[in-house]
Scaffold this motif. Sequence first.
Motif, short mmCIF file in Angstrom:
data_model
loop_
_atom_site.label_atom_id
_atom_site.label_comp_id
_atom_site.label_asym_id
_atom_site.label_seq_id
_atom_site.Cartn_x
_atom_site.Cartn_y
_atom_site.Cartn_z
N UNK A 70 -9.11 9.02 7.27
CA UNK A 70 -9.39 8.01 8.29
C UNK A 70 -8.13 7.24 8.67
N UNK A 71 -7.13 7.31 7.79
CA UNK A 71 -5.87 6.60 8.03
C UNK A 71 -4.77 7.36 7.30
N UNK A 72 -3.50 7.11 7.62
CA UNK A 72 -2.42 7.87 6.99
C UNK A 72 -2.43 7.73 5.47
N UNK A 73 -2.01 8.80 4.81
CA UNK A 73 -2.02 8.84 3.35
C UNK A 73 -1.16 7.73 2.73
N UNK A 74 0.00 7.45 3.37
CA UNK A 74 0.86 6.41 2.79
C UNK A 74 0.24 5.02 2.94
N UNK A 75 -0.57 4.82 3.98
CA UNK A 75 -1.28 3.55 4.14
C UNK A 75 -2.37 3.43 3.09
N UNK A 76 -3.08 4.52 2.85
CA UNK A 76 -4.11 4.53 1.81
C UNK A 76 -3.50 4.20 0.44
N UNK A 77 -2.35 4.79 0.13
CA UNK A 77 -1.69 4.51 -1.14
C UNK A 77 -1.31 3.03 -1.25
N UNK A 78 -0.86 2.46 -0.14
CA UNK A 78 -0.50 1.03 -0.14
C UNK A 78 -1.72 0.17 -0.44
N UNK A 79 -2.84 0.50 0.20
CA UNK A 79 -4.09 -0.25 -0.02
C UNK A 79 -4.48 -0.19 -1.49
N UNK A 80 -4.37 1.00 -2.07
CA UNK A 80 -4.74 1.17 -3.48
C UNK A 80 -3.77 0.44 -4.40
N UNK A 81 -2.49 0.54 -4.09
CA UNK A 81 -1.47 -0.09 -4.93
C UNK A 81 -1.61 -1.61 -4.94
N UNK A 82 -1.87 -2.17 -3.74
CA UNK A 82 -1.98 -3.64 -3.63
C UNK A 82 -3.41 -4.14 -3.87
N UNK A 83 -4.33 -3.20 -4.12
CA UNK A 83 -5.73 -3.54 -4.38
C UNK A 83 -6.33 -4.40 -3.27
N UNK A 84 -6.10 -3.92 -2.04
CA UNK A 84 -6.61 -4.63 -0.86
C UNK A 84 -8.07 -4.27 -0.59
N UNK A 85 -8.76 -5.18 0.07
CA UNK A 85 -10.14 -4.99 0.58
C UNK A 85 -11.19 -4.81 -0.49
N UNK A 86 -10.86 -5.13 -1.71
CA UNK A 86 -11.88 -5.01 -2.77
C UNK A 86 -12.96 -6.08 -2.62
N UNK A 87 -12.64 -7.15 -1.87
CA UNK A 87 -13.65 -8.17 -1.57
C UNK A 87 -13.93 -8.21 -0.08
N UNK A 88 -13.62 -7.10 0.65
CA UNK A 88 -13.90 -6.94 2.09
C UNK A 88 -13.32 -8.06 2.92
N UNK A 89 -12.04 -8.33 2.78
CA UNK A 89 -11.32 -9.27 3.66
C UNK A 89 -10.29 -8.50 4.43
#
Length: 213
Positions: free
Chosen positions: A194-213
């Motif tokens: 749904x989005x570039x792989x490097x963006x997905x890795x960034x989201x996972x690394x920074x633990x973003x959106x785990x509380x849907x913000x």
Amino acid sequence: MQGHSFGKVQTVAALQSAQHVPKKQVGILGGNFNPVHYAHLVMGEQVGQALGLEKVYFMPEYLPPHIDEKETIPAVHRLAMLELAIADNPLFAVETIELARKGKSYTVETMRELTALHPDTNYYFIIGGDMVQYLPKWHQIDELMQLVTFVGVRRPGYPIESDYPIIWIDVPLMDVSSTTIRKKVEQGCSVRYLLPENVLHYIQEKELYLDDV
């Protein structure tokens, strides 16, 4: 004496030539990009190629100007993800003017600044077809229409009639939204492809959106 006159003629010719230099043709795609995804990138690529634009700038807003303010993650993360997403495409760049200014982002104020800074550039402001019907409500829309050319991306179910001049471009339909991606991440679902792989890795690394913000 003749040499001096010839120099004057050359100077005048050079000035006249400079005055007729074609303006740069540049696209602007604004948004929250929370996070950026493939539908954003496809839109930028397709419009840029269709209109022969020199650049398409992705312009993240600092705060959306809507009455119902939406929560968003810090701008530093949204900017980092954008830079990762466009890194391999020479057509794309990021415009950070609204992040630097901070506060609510009114498009007319931004384009006043950009056209003053870059008088050699014609700007094409790219919006989804669903946004065209809201143009009459945009802040100081009549002035904005003098500053940019609007490009509408066709979307099924939305009319292409408008009281304002719009260049319409057909773009492959992708039913992807930042809201959907955030919800899926929060629920532990896959957002791969749904989005570039490097963006997905960034989201996972920074633990973003785990509380849907």
